[in-house]
Design a protein around this motif. Structure first.
Motif, PDB file in Angstrom:
ATOM      1  N   LEU A  35     -31.160  63.718  13.642  1.00  0.00           N
ATOM      2  CA  LEU A  35     -32.406  62.935  13.647  1.00  0.00           C
ATOM      3  C   LEU A  35     -32.218  61.566  13.008  1.00  0.00           C
ATOM      4  N   CYS A  36     -31.201  61.420  12.156  1.00  0.00           N
ATOM      5  CA  CYS A  36     -30.892  60.077  11.640  1.00  0.00           C
ATOM      6  C   CYS A  36     -30.397  59.184  12.774  1.00  0.00           C
ATOM      7  N   ALA A  37     -29.657  59.776  13.720  1.00  0.00           N
ATOM      8  CA  ALA A  37     -29.145  59.015  14.863  1.00  0.00           C
ATOM      9  C   ALA A  37     -30.220  58.782  15.914  1.00  0.00           C
ATOM     10  N   ASP A  38     -31.125  59.754  16.081  1.00  0.00           N
ATOM     11  CA  ASP A  38     -32.218  59.645  17.051  1.00  0.00           C
ATOM     12  C   ASP A  38     -33.447  60.307  16.437  1.00  0.00           C
ATOM     13  N   PRO A  39     -34.379  59.525  15.920  1.00  0.00           N
ATOM     14  CA  PRO A  39     -35.518  60.088  15.194  1.00  0.00           C
ATOM     15  C   PRO A  39     -36.607  60.724  16.056  1.00  0.00           C
ATOM     16  N   GLN A  40     -36.449  60.680  17.374  1.00  0.00           N
ATOM     17  CA  GLN A  40     -37.443  61.305  18.251  1.00  0.00           C
ATOM     18  C   GLN A  40     -37.141  62.795  18.326  1.00  0.00           C
ATOM     19  N   VAL A  41     -38.085  63.615  17.866  1.00  0.00           N
ATOM     20  CA  VAL A  41     -37.881  65.059  17.788  1.00  0.00           C
ATOM     21  C   VAL A  41     -38.990  65.794  18.532  1.00  0.00           C
ATOM     22  N   ARG A  42     -38.733  67.046  18.817  1.00  0.00           N
ATOM     23  CA  ARG A  42     -39.738  67.953  19.356  1.00  0.00           C
ATOM     24  C   ARG A  42     -39.994  68.993  18.289  1.00  0.00           C
ATOM     25  N   VAL A  43     -41.252  69.370  18.129  1.00  0.00           N
ATOM     26  CA  VAL A  43     -41.637  70.304  17.078  1.00  0.00           C
ATOM     27  C   VAL A  43     -42.510  71.395  17.689  1.00  0.00           C
ATOM     28  N   GLN A  44     -42.335  72.613  17.184  1.00  0.00           N
ATOM     29  CA  GLN A  44     -43.235  73.704  17.533  1.00  0.00           C
ATOM     30  C   GLN A  44     -43.698  74.333  16.235  1.00  0.00           C
ATOM     31  N   VAL A  45     -45.026  74.366  16.052  1.00  0.00           N
ATOM     32  CA  VAL A  45     -45.646  75.029  14.903  1.00  0.00           C
ATOM     33  C   VAL A  45     -46.567  76.084  15.488  1.00  0.00           C
ATOM     34  N   GLY A  46     -46.170  77.344  15.369  1.00  0.00           N
ATOM     35  CA  GLY A  46     -46.906  78.407  16.052  1.00  0.00           C
ATOM     36  C   GLY A  46     -46.838  78.144  17.546  1.00  0.00           C
ATOM     37  N   ALA A  47     -47.986  78.178  18.216  1.00  0.00           N
ATOM     38  CA  ALA A  47     -48.014  77.927  19.670  1.00  0.00           C
ATOM     39  C   ALA A  47     -48.084  76.436  19.990  1.00  0.00           C
ATOM     40  N   GLU A  48     -48.376  75.605  18.986  1.00  0.00           N
ATOM     41  CA  GLU A  48     -48.523  74.159  19.226  1.00  0.00           C
ATOM     42  C   GLU A  48     -47.157  73.487  19.346  1.00  0.00           C
ATOM     43  N   LYS A  49     -47.006  72.691  20.394  1.00  0.00           N
ATOM     44  CA  LYS A  49     -45.771  71.936  20.623  1.00  0.00           C
ATOM     45  C   LYS A  49     -46.119  70.466  20.737  1.00  0.00           C
ATOM     46  N   PHE A  50     -45.328  69.635  20.080  1.00  0.00           N
ATOM     47  CA  PHE A  50     -45.576  68.195  20.135  1.00  0.00           C
ATOM     48  C   PHE A  50     -44.293  67.432  19.830  1.00  0.00           C
ATOM     49  N   ARG A  51     -44.326  66.166  20.187  1.00  0.00           N
ATOM     50  CA  ARG A  51     -43.225  65.272  19.846  1.00  0.00           C
ATOM     51  C   ARG A  51     -43.545  64.608  18.525  1.00  0.00           C
ATOM     52  N   GLY A  52     -42.501  64.168  17.856  1.00  0.00           N
ATOM     53  CA  GLY A  52     -42.687  63.494  16.587  1.00  0.00           C
ATOM     54  C   GLY A  52     -41.590  62.475  16.355  1.00  0.00           C
ATOM     55  N   THR A  53     -41.822  61.662  15.367  1.00  0.00           N
ATOM     56  CA  THR A  53     -40.827  60.712  14.906  1.00  0.00           C
ATOM     57  C   THR A  53     -40.479  61.102  13.482  1.00  0.00           C
ATOM     58  N   ALA A  54     -39.197  61.279  13.225  1.00  0.00           N
ATOM     59  CA  ALA A  54     -38.734  61.750  11.925  1.00  0.00           C
ATOM     60  C   ALA A  54     -38.034  60.615  11.175  1.00  0.00           C
ATOM     61  N   ARG A  55     -38.182  60.652   9.860  1.00  0.00           N
ATOM     62  CA  ARG A  55     -37.477  59.691   9.022  1.00  0.00           C
ATOM     63  C   ARG A  55     -37.277  60.302   7.644  1.00  0.00           C
ATOM     64  N   THR A  56     -36.295  59.770   6.946  1.00  0.00           N
ATOM     65  CA  THR A  56     -36.041  60.189   5.578  1.00  0.00           C
ATOM     66  C   THR A  56     -37.050  59.508   4.664  1.00  0.00           C
ATOM     67  N   ALA A  57     -37.596  60.258   3.731  1.00  0.00           N
ATOM     68  CA  ALA A  57     -38.511  59.684   2.746  1.00  0.00           C
ATOM     69  C   ALA A  57     -37.780  58.595   1.966  1.00  0.00           C
ATOM     70  N   THR A  58     -38.485  57.511   1.683  1.00  0.00           N
ATOM     71  CA  THR A  58     -37.909  56.425   0.898  1.00  0.00           C
ATOM     72  C   THR A  58     -37.732  56.864  -0.550  1.00  0.00           C
ATOM     73  N   ALA A  59     -37.005  56.073  -1.312  1.00  0.00           N
ATOM     74  CA  ALA A  59     -36.805  56.357  -2.733  1.00  0.00           C
ATOM     75  C   ALA A  59     -38.140  56.415  -3.471  1.00  0.00           C
ATOM     76  N   GLU A  60     -39.097  55.619  -3.016  1.00  0.00           N
ATOM     77  CA  GLU A  60     -40.410  55.616  -3.647  1.00  0.00           C
ATOM     78  C   GLU A  60     -41.220  56.859  -3.276  1.00  0.00           C
ATOM     79  N   GLU A  61     -41.082  57.318  -2.048  1.00  0.00           N
ATOM     80  CA  GLU A  61     -41.843  58.480  -1.572  1.00  0.00           C
ATOM     81  C   GLU A  61     -41.260  59.805  -2.046  1.00  0.00           C
TER      82      GLU A  61
END
Length: 149
Positions: free
Chosen positions: A82-108
């Motif tokens: 995901l560091c190389a390609d932050p576009q991900v697919r996610v499934q939470v229970g029956a719900e499926k969606f696309r997402g954008t992933a990133r590493t939390a910043t030092a502040e976050e």
């Protein structure tokens, strides 16, 4: 034509993913009592879609993941993907969606790390056992009509 998705090569993870997919998370949506989701990343070298199950937390509408790799010295493959390609697919229970992933910043990270060690306290032990800083990943859902394609 739909792309093939390869599940984790780790047998117990692949079994977890298989049960999760077959039951829309009814079996597998909890992992030893912890909320679990499926995340699909694109292999950074192969380009193949790769799916694994992970414990997650929430921060508002965002999903939080920890790239612990069980406290190993190296980041897990899903995180490197995901560091190389932050576009991900996610499934939470029956719900499926696309997402954008990133590493939390030092502040976050400090606040989000506390959220995730509250969800799964073992992450703190993993961090103590490795020299690398274990990343917290933020997944922002992308909600749209074609999000599951």
């Amino acid at each position: 034509m739909a792309e093939t998705i390869e599940d984790s090569p780790v047998e117990w993870v692949a079994s977890h993913v298989e049960r999760y997919v077959a039951t829309d998370g009814a079996d597998g949506g909890k992992y030893h009592g912890y909320d679990a989701l499926l995340i699909t990343t694109r292999g950074r070298r192969s380009g193949t879609l790769r799916r694994t199950a992970l414990i997650y937390g929430r921060d508002g509408d965002r999903y939080l993941l920890v790239a612990s790799n069980g406290g190993a010295a190296r980041h897990p493959a899903w995180y490197l993907n995901l560091c190389a390609d932050p576009q991900v697919r996610v499934q939470v229970g029956a719900e499926k969606f696309r997402g954008t992933a990133r590493t939390a910043t030092a502040e976050e990270r400090p606040r989000l790390w506390q959220v995730m060690t509250g969800v799964f306290p073992t992450y703190a032990r993993y961090q103590e056992g490795t020299d690398r800083e274990i990343p917290v990943v933020i997944v922002e859902p992308v909600r749209s009509a074609d999000a599951t394609r």
